[in-house]
Structures are given as structure tokens and as C-alpha cells.
Design a protein around this motif. Structure first.
Motif, PDB file in Angstrom:
ATOM      1  N   SER A  88       0.820  -1.212   0.000  1.00  0.00           N
ATOM      2  CA  SER A  88       0.000   0.000   0.000  1.00  0.00           C
ATOM      3  C   SER A  88       0.852   1.260   0.000  1.00  0.00           C
ATOM      4  O   SER A  88       0.357   2.346  -0.326  1.00  0.00           O
ATOM      5  N   VAL A  89       2.117   1.130   0.360  1.00  0.00           N
ATOM      6  CA  VAL A  89       3.049   2.257   0.303  1.00  0.00           C
ATOM      7  C   VAL A  89       3.878   2.221  -0.974  1.00  0.00           C
ATOM      8  O   VAL A  89       4.011   3.220  -1.677  1.00  0.00           O
ATOM      9  N   LEU A  90       4.418   1.067  -1.292  1.00  0.00           N
ATOM     10  CA  LEU A  90       5.410   0.976  -2.372  1.00  0.00           C
ATOM     11  C   LEU A  90       4.790   0.824  -3.759  1.00  0.00           C
ATOM     12  O   LEU A  90       5.415   1.215  -4.756  1.00  0.00           O
ATOM     13  N   VAL A  91       3.601   0.263  -3.843  1.00  0.00           N
ATOM     14  CA  VAL A  91       3.057  -0.143  -5.145  1.00  0.00           C
ATOM     15  C   VAL A  91       1.742   0.541  -5.484  1.00  0.00           C
ATOM     16  O   VAL A  91       1.597   1.162  -6.544  1.00  0.00           O
ATOM     17  N   PHE A  92       0.774   0.423  -4.605  1.00  0.00           N
ATOM     18  CA  PHE A  92      -0.583   0.829  -4.948  1.00  0.00           C
ATOM     19  C   PHE A  92      -0.732   2.309  -5.294  1.00  0.00           C
ATOM     20  O   PHE A  92      -1.546   2.643  -6.167  1.00  0.00           O
ATOM     21  N   PRO A  93       0.001   3.228  -4.644  1.00  0.00           N
ATOM     22  CA  PRO A  93      -0.144   4.629  -5.057  1.00  0.00           C
ATOM     23  C   PRO A  93       0.188   4.847  -6.530  1.00  0.00           C
ATOM     24  O   PRO A  93      -0.493   5.605  -7.222  1.00  0.00           O
ATOM     25  N   SER A  94       1.225   4.186  -7.035  1.00  0.00           N
ATOM     26  CA  SER A  94       1.624   4.359  -8.429  1.00  0.00           C
ATOM     27  C   SER A  94       0.703   3.619  -9.386  1.00  0.00           C
ATOM     28  O   SER A  94       0.349   4.141 -10.447  1.00  0.00           O
ATOM     29  N   LEU A  95       0.285   2.404  -9.017  1.00  0.00           N
ATOM     30  CA  LEU A  95      -0.508   1.582  -9.929  1.00  0.00           C
ATOM     31  C   LEU A  95      -1.970   1.979  -9.983  1.00  0.00           C
ATOM     32  O   LEU A  95      -2.593   1.903 -11.043  1.00  0.00           O
ATOM     33  N   PRO A 125      -5.218  -5.644 -12.539  1.00  0.00           N
ATOM     34  CA  PRO A 125      -4.623  -4.742 -13.527  1.00  0.00           C
ATOM     35  C   PRO A 125      -4.399  -3.369 -12.909  1.00  0.00           C
ATOM     36  O   PRO A 125      -4.918  -3.065 -11.824  1.00  0.00           O
ATOM     37  N   SER A 126      -3.641  -2.543 -13.568  1.00  0.00           N
ATOM     38  CA  SER A 126      -3.391  -1.189 -13.068  1.00  0.00           C
ATOM     39  C   SER A 126      -4.520  -0.258 -13.489  1.00  0.00           C
ATOM     40  O   SER A 126      -5.349  -0.590 -14.344  1.00  0.00           O
ATOM     41  N   TYR A 127      -4.524   0.935 -12.903  1.00  0.00           N
ATOM     42  CA  TYR A 127      -5.504   1.953 -13.285  1.00  0.00           C
ATOM     43  C   TYR A 127      -5.323   2.351 -14.737  1.00  0.00           C
ATOM     44  O   TYR A 127      -6.293   2.620 -15.451  1.00  0.00           O
ATOM     45  N   ALA A 128      -4.058   2.369 -15.201  1.00  0.00           N
ATOM     46  CA  ALA A 128      -3.788   2.737 -16.591  1.00  0.00           C
ATOM     47  C   ALA A 128      -4.441   1.766 -17.562  1.00  0.00           C
ATOM     48  O   ALA A 128      -4.826   2.151 -18.671  1.00  0.00           O
ATOM     49  N   ASN A 129      -4.604   0.509 -17.159  1.00  0.00           N
ATOM     50  CA  ASN A 129      -5.196  -0.501 -18.038  1.00  0.00           C
ATOM     51  C   ASN A 129      -6.709  -0.609 -17.902  1.00  0.00           C
ATOM     52  O   ASN A 129      -7.408  -0.867 -18.884  1.00  0.00           O
ATOM     53  N   SER A 130      -7.217  -0.457 -16.673  1.00  0.00           N
ATOM     54  CA  SER A 130      -8.639  -0.750 -16.441  1.00  0.00           C
ATOM     55  C   SER A 130      -9.413   0.389 -15.798  1.00  0.00           C
ATOM     56  O   SER A 130     -10.606   0.229 -15.524  1.00  0.00           O
ATOM     57  N   GLY A 131      -8.764   1.487 -15.500  1.00  0.00           N
ATOM     58  CA  GLY A 131      -9.468   2.622 -14.935  1.00  0.00           C
ATOM     59  C   GLY A 131     -10.066   2.336 -13.577  1.00  0.00           C
ATOM     60  O   GLY A 131      -9.479   1.640 -12.745  1.00  0.00           O
ATOM     61  N   ASP A 189      10.420  -3.748 -13.688  1.00  0.00           N
ATOM     62  CA  ASP A 189      10.098  -5.137 -13.363  1.00  0.00           C
ATOM     63  C   ASP A 189       9.358  -5.243 -12.030  1.00  0.00           C
ATOM     64  O   ASP A 189       8.443  -6.062 -11.876  1.00  0.00           O
ATOM     65  N   PHE A 190       9.759  -4.416 -11.062  1.00  0.00           N
ATOM     66  CA  PHE A 190       9.101  -4.461  -9.762  1.00  0.00           C
ATOM     67  C   PHE A 190       7.627  -4.089  -9.900  1.00  0.00           C
ATOM     68  O   PHE A 190       6.745  -4.760  -9.339  1.00  0.00           O
ATOM     69  N   LEU A 191       7.339  -3.027 -10.641  1.00  0.00           N
ATOM     70  CA  LEU A 191       5.958  -2.590 -10.813  1.00  0.00           C
ATOM     71  C   LEU A 191       5.163  -3.511 -11.732  1.00  0.00           C
ATOM     72  O   LEU A 191       3.939  -3.601 -11.623  1.00  0.00           O
ATOM     73  N   ASP A 192       5.842  -4.199 -12.625  1.00  0.00           N
ATOM     74  CA  ASP A 192       5.150  -5.077 -13.561  1.00  0.00           C
ATOM     75  C   ASP A 192       4.758  -6.396 -12.912  1.00  0.00           C
ATOM     76  O   ASP A 192       3.594  -6.811 -12.951  1.00  0.00           O
ATOM     77  N   TRP A 193       5.720  -7.069 -12.295  1.00  0.00           N
ATOM     78  CA  TRP A 193       5.424  -8.385 -11.741  1.00  0.00           C
ATOM     79  C   TRP A 193       6.051  -8.650 -10.367  1.00  0.00           C
ATOM     80  O   TRP A 193       5.549  -9.489  -9.618  1.00  0.00           O
ATOM     81  N   GLY A 194       7.103  -7.931 -10.015  1.00  0.00           N
ATOM     82  CA  GLY A 194       7.805  -8.243  -8.772  1.00  0.00           C
ATOM     83  C   GLY A 194       6.942  -8.112  -7.539  1.00  0.00           C
ATOM     84  O   GLY A 194       7.006  -8.943  -6.625  1.00  0.00           O
ATOM     85  N   TRP A 195       6.108  -7.068  -7.485  1.00  0.00           N
ATOM     86  CA  TRP A 195       5.280  -6.847  -6.298  1.00  0.00           C
ATOM     87  C   TRP A 195       4.227  -7.932  -6.133  1.00  0.00           C
ATOM     88  O   TRP A 195       3.702  -8.125  -5.016  1.00  0.00           O
ATOM     89  N   ARG A 196       3.899  -8.626  -7.199  1.00  0.00           N
ATOM     90  CA  ARG A 196       2.848  -9.642  -7.123  1.00  0.00           C
ATOM     91  C   ARG A 196       3.323 -10.914  -6.413  1.00  0.00           C
ATOM     92  O   ARG A 196       2.514 -11.653  -5.829  1.00  0.00           O
ATOM     93  N   PHE A 197       4.618 -11.178  -6.474  1.00  0.00           N
ATOM     94  CA  PHE A 197       5.156 -12.423  -5.920  1.00  0.00           C
ATOM     95  C   PHE A 197       4.821 -12.603  -4.437  1.00  0.00           C
ATOM     96  O   PHE A 197       4.404 -13.700  -4.027  1.00  0.00           O
ATOM     97  N   PRO A 198       4.987 -11.584  -3.566  1.00  0.00           N
ATOM     98  CA  PRO A 198       4.646 -11.790  -2.152  1.00  0.00           C
ATOM     99  C   PRO A 198       3.194 -12.194  -1.916  1.00  0.00           C
ATOM    100  O   PRO A 198       2.897 -12.919  -0.968  1.00  0.00           O
ATOM    101  N   PHE A 199       2.289 -11.752  -2.779  1.00  0.00           N
ATOM    102  CA  PHE A 199       0.885 -12.132  -2.620  1.00  0.00           C
ATOM    103  C   PHE A 199       0.673 -13.608  -2.950  1.00  0.00           C
ATOM    104  O   PHE A 199      -0.158 -14.279  -2.325  1.00  0.00           O
ATOM    105  N   PHE A 200       1.420 -14.126  -3.926  1.00  0.00           N
ATOM    106  CA  PHE A 200       1.356 -15.560  -4.208  1.00  0.00           C
ATOM    107  C   PHE A 200       1.913 -16.364  -3.037  1.00  0.00           C
ATOM    108  O   PHE A 200       1.381 -17.417  -2.676  1.00  0.00           O
TER     109      PHE A 200
END
Length: 449
Positions: A61-68, A131-137, A208-219
Motif C-alpha cells: 500500500s506504500v510501495l506499489v498501490f499509489p503508483s498503480l 490490472p493497473s488503473y492505466a489498463n482498467s481505470g 520489473d518491480f511494478l510489472d510483476w515483482g510486487w505480485r510475488f509476495p501475494f502468491f
């Protein structure tokens, strides 16, 4: 080897998101007798898995979600919006508790726990596929909010009664020690979550972090949930545990009856550990957001510092058990609330005192957190009669999280950014005062059999 660019929380201009048995009975009971140490295993497993989920989302919520999800806002407001969504889980927790209490009454304890952890796993892994806001609003924002609410409902429903059972079956002179065992899940979960994110930040490019890296901890969180589900079911589904839970009357009761007969205890329990819950996010989530906005420190290095702080919290949590058994839980919680009140006065000078000041804030803050949070569980179960302890402990914990921690990152960052760090001190001080006030009213924190 490709050179990686440290990620500072901003979305790069060229970033584009990609689409995207009887055997158990023999182990758990010897000669039909359940020992506190065996109950503690279930408590530690359950809490560690839940806290790992909790901190994976908190750090993202700090590192990823504000940007995505909030790229249309400036950095500060994007994080504040992210913290608003962060609070949804705590708002939803009491409703999840009530719903899954009904499931348990209608079906079974096993059905309740399976349904709650299944919902938690689906909500967590669902976030990984967003998906990100840029892709799906706005669809992306709605899905993020729904999955966050799902996490909160599931966390409320995952209450299994084992912490209360552990407290009731612990030796009288060791209740503080056994009460702290489940609380170890918080620093352990944070260390694992922060370690994964720190590794990703240090070894991946920002793209890479914003594309897929941040998703790994959720898996990873989803996988841990599956393991934890079977481990906990292995405990609570055995006849020995069911018998012990029934003997202690650890079954759901009417919320109306609880409010009428135990409302005062619910309020005291929610406020007694308020200082611990307020401090919880002021040393984990808030400083990470503040450093990202106002410091040039590498975020992976700061996460490592917080991991060292969490290690101190583990030591503090263990010590809290020894201290509470020596001096009493009420005295321990009151003393730590007073120390947190004193610590609150140093927040501005430490957080604005460069790396050295921030290091002291994190390490001392985590140490105080371990000492205080280690006994917070005792504050939410001790006053209830046996008949009301199961539902009362669950709802009191939910309300304590809601009052003390749900909005702490949002309020702390908003106050510090707009009015100055001194207001963060006042916020933390208010939590300590709330705890001291509740403890002064409450004269029965020791468990009554």
C-alpha cells in the motif's frame, strides 16, 4: 548483468503493465489431555500466517498501490488514498466476525474456519492479478477495494478461539508467557514480508518491480494460507479440542446479549491496548511512507532496518511474558502505555533527525511495541464470563484494531504532511492516554476461571 534502478515509489514514464485423521488426534493429544504447549502451536501458526498477509498488503500500500492505482494524484495524495483503502479491512472485520459466527452456529467450527481462510486466500491472490488503473481505470480501484474488504471479512471470520483456550488452560503463574506466544506472529510476519519486498526492490528494476515483482509476495501469502488452513484444521477438528472448547463454553453467543451484559467489558478491552495498536502502524507502515516521500534513503535499506526492529520486537514480546508473570498484565500494560506516552514526545526530533534519528525511532519503537503488544491479547479476554468469552474476545479485538490501527497510517501521514510531525506525537499520546484511562477503570484483567 542488467543494471537495476532503485525504486522510489514513482511510476516510470515508460512503464506499461502486462495483462495479467486419526493420526492428528494422536499428535495433538496424549492420553486425551490437551497441553497448553500444543494449543500454542495452533495459535502461533494461525497468527503468523494472518500477519504475513497483513504486512504484505501494508507494504504494498506504500510501495506499489499509489503508483498503480492512483497515478492521477501527486505522490502524497496517492499514498493517502491508498491508506483509505487500507483501512477498509479493519472496518469490515467486525462484520466478518458476526457473519462467520453465524456460519459456525449453523454448520460447524470447521466450516467457519475453512470458509474464512478460503476467502482470505482468494482475496489475497486476487490482488496479485489486479490490472493497473492505466489498463482498467476505475474497475481496478473497485476490485482493489473489494478484495481488501474480503481480506477484512476473512480475518474477522478466522477467529478460532484458540488464544482464549490457551489463556484459560495456561498455568496460573505462566499466563503472561502463554499470552505472548500468539503475538509473536506480528513481528515474524513482518520480517518475512519486509524481507521479500526488500529483496525484490534490491534486485529488480523499477519497471520489473511494478510489472510483476510486487505480485510475488501475494502468491507466497496464498501458499502460506493453504498450509495454515490444514495445520489449524488439524488442531480444531479433533475431538479432544472440540471437547475442551465446549467445556470452556467457547462458542458463539448472541451479539445483542453480549452488548447488554458485557458492553462495558468490550469497551474496556478495546481501549486497554490502544497504545499498542496505535504504535503498531506508527513504526511499520507510517515511517515507510514518510521516508519514501521526504527522504533519499533507499527503501530496501529502510525495510532491512525495520526487520532489525522487528527482531527487537520478538525479544520484547518474549520478555513481556516474563515481566507480566512477575508483575501482572495490568501493571505491564499500564507501564508500557506510560513509556509509549513518553516516547511520543520524541517522534518529531527522531523522524526529522536524519538517518540516525530515524534508526533510533524504528529500533526503540519496535522494542516498545514488542513489550506492549506481547500482552495486548490478555487485555481483550480477561474480563468476560466463560459464556461470552469466545464472541467477546473476537469482537473486542476487532474494535481495538479499528480504533487504534485502522486509520493510523492515514492520520499520521496526513497530519505530518499538512501540520507537522508534532501532531503525530499528539496522536500517539492520545492512544497512550486511552489505554491508561481504560486500565484505571478495569480492575479485573486477570482471567477468572
Amino acid at each position: 548483468m542488467a543494471t537495476t534502478t532503485p525504486f522510489d515509489g514513482n511510476i516510470p514514464a515508460n512503464y506499461q503493465s502486462s495483462p495479467t485423521s486419526s493420526g492428528a488426534r494422536n499428535i495433538n493429544a496424549r492420553d486425551g489431555e490437551i497441553h497448553p504447549g500444543e494449543i500454542a502451536v495452533g495459535v502461533v501458526i494461525g497468527r503468523a500466517s494472518e500477519y504475513f498477509d497483513f504486512f504484505v498488503y501494508a507494504i504494498a500500500s506504500v510501495l506499489v498501490f499509489p503508483s498503480l492505482f492512483f497515478p492521477f494524484e501527486d505522490r502524497l495524495n496517492a499514498i493517502l488514498y491508498s491508506f483509505v483503502v487500507f483501512s477498509f479491512a479493519f472496518i469490515a472485520r467486525p462484520f466478518g466476525t458476526l457473519f462467520f459466527m453465524w456460519v459456525q452456529q449453523r454448520y460447524s467450527r470447521e466450516a467457519k474456519l475453512t470458509g474464512a481462510l478460503f476467502l482470505l486466500g482468494c482475496s489475497t491472490v486476487g490482488i496479485a492479478f489486479l490490472p493497473s488503473y492505466a489498463n482498467s481505470g476505475t474497475t481496478a480501484l473497485i476490485l482493489l477495494a473489494l478484495f481488501r474488504v474480503g481480506q477484512g471479512v476473512a480475518q474477522g471470520g478466522s477467529w478460532d478461539g484458540l488464544p482464549s483456550l490457551l489463556a484459560l488452560n495456561a498455568p496460573h503463574n505462566k499466563r503472561g508467557w502463554y499470552a505472548m506466544l500468539g503475538q509473536l506472529g506480528a513481528p515474524v510476519g513482518f520480517i518475512i514480508a519486509a524481507g521479500i519486498f526488500a529483496y525484490m526492490l534490491a534486485n529488480l528494476s523499477a519497471l520489473d518491480f511494478l510489472d510483476w515483482g510486487w505480485r510475488f509476495p501475494f502468491f507466497v501469502a496464498f501458499a502460506i494460507n493453504v498450509v495454515a488452513l490444514f495445520a489449524r484444521l488439524r488442531l480444531v477438528s479433533t475431538p479432544e479440542y472440540s471437547r475442551l472448547l465446549d467445556e470452556r463454553e467457547l462458542e458463539p453467543t448472541s451479539v445483542t446479549e453480549l452488548g447488554r451484559t458485557q458492553g462495558r467489558n468490550v469497551l474496556i478491552g478495546a481501549l486497554a491496548a490502544l497504545a499498542s495498536y496505535a504504535l503498531f502502524h506508527l513504526v511499520t507502515v507510517f515511517p515507510l511512507s514518510w521516508v519514501q516521500l521526504y527522504s533519499t534513503r533507499p527503501l530496501d535499506d529502510f525495510l532491512v532496518l525495520q526487520m532489525w526492529g522487528a527482531a527487537l520486537a520478538i525479544v520484547g514480546t518474549v520478555l513481556s511474558g516474563l515481566i507480566a508473570d512477575r508483575f501482572g498484565r495490568r501493571t505491564t500494560l499500564g507501564t508500557l502505555a506510560a513509556l509509549i506516552a513518553i516516547f511520543s514526545g520524541f517522534v518529531p526530533s527522531l523522524m526529522q533527525g536524519g538517518e540516525a534519528g530515524q534508526n533510533i525511532f524504528i529500533l526503540v519503537g519496535f522494542a516498545l511495541l514488542g513489550l506492549s503488544y506481547g500482552q495486548a491479547a490478555g487485555a481483550v479476554t480477561a474480563n468476560f464470563s466463560p459464556r461470552h468469552r469466545y464472541t467477546g474476545a473476537a469482537l473486542t479485538s476487532d474494535l481495538a484494531w479499528l480504533a487504534g490501527a485502522a486509520f493510523a497510517p492515514l492520520v499520521a501521514l496526513g497530519l505530518s504532511a499538512n501540520f507537522g510531525m508534532g501532531y503525530v506525537s499528539l496522536y500517539l499520546l492520545s492512544g497512550a492516554v486511552g489505554s491508561l484511562a481504560a486500565l484505571s477503570v478495569n480492575r479485573a484483567l486477570e482471567i477468572r476461571d
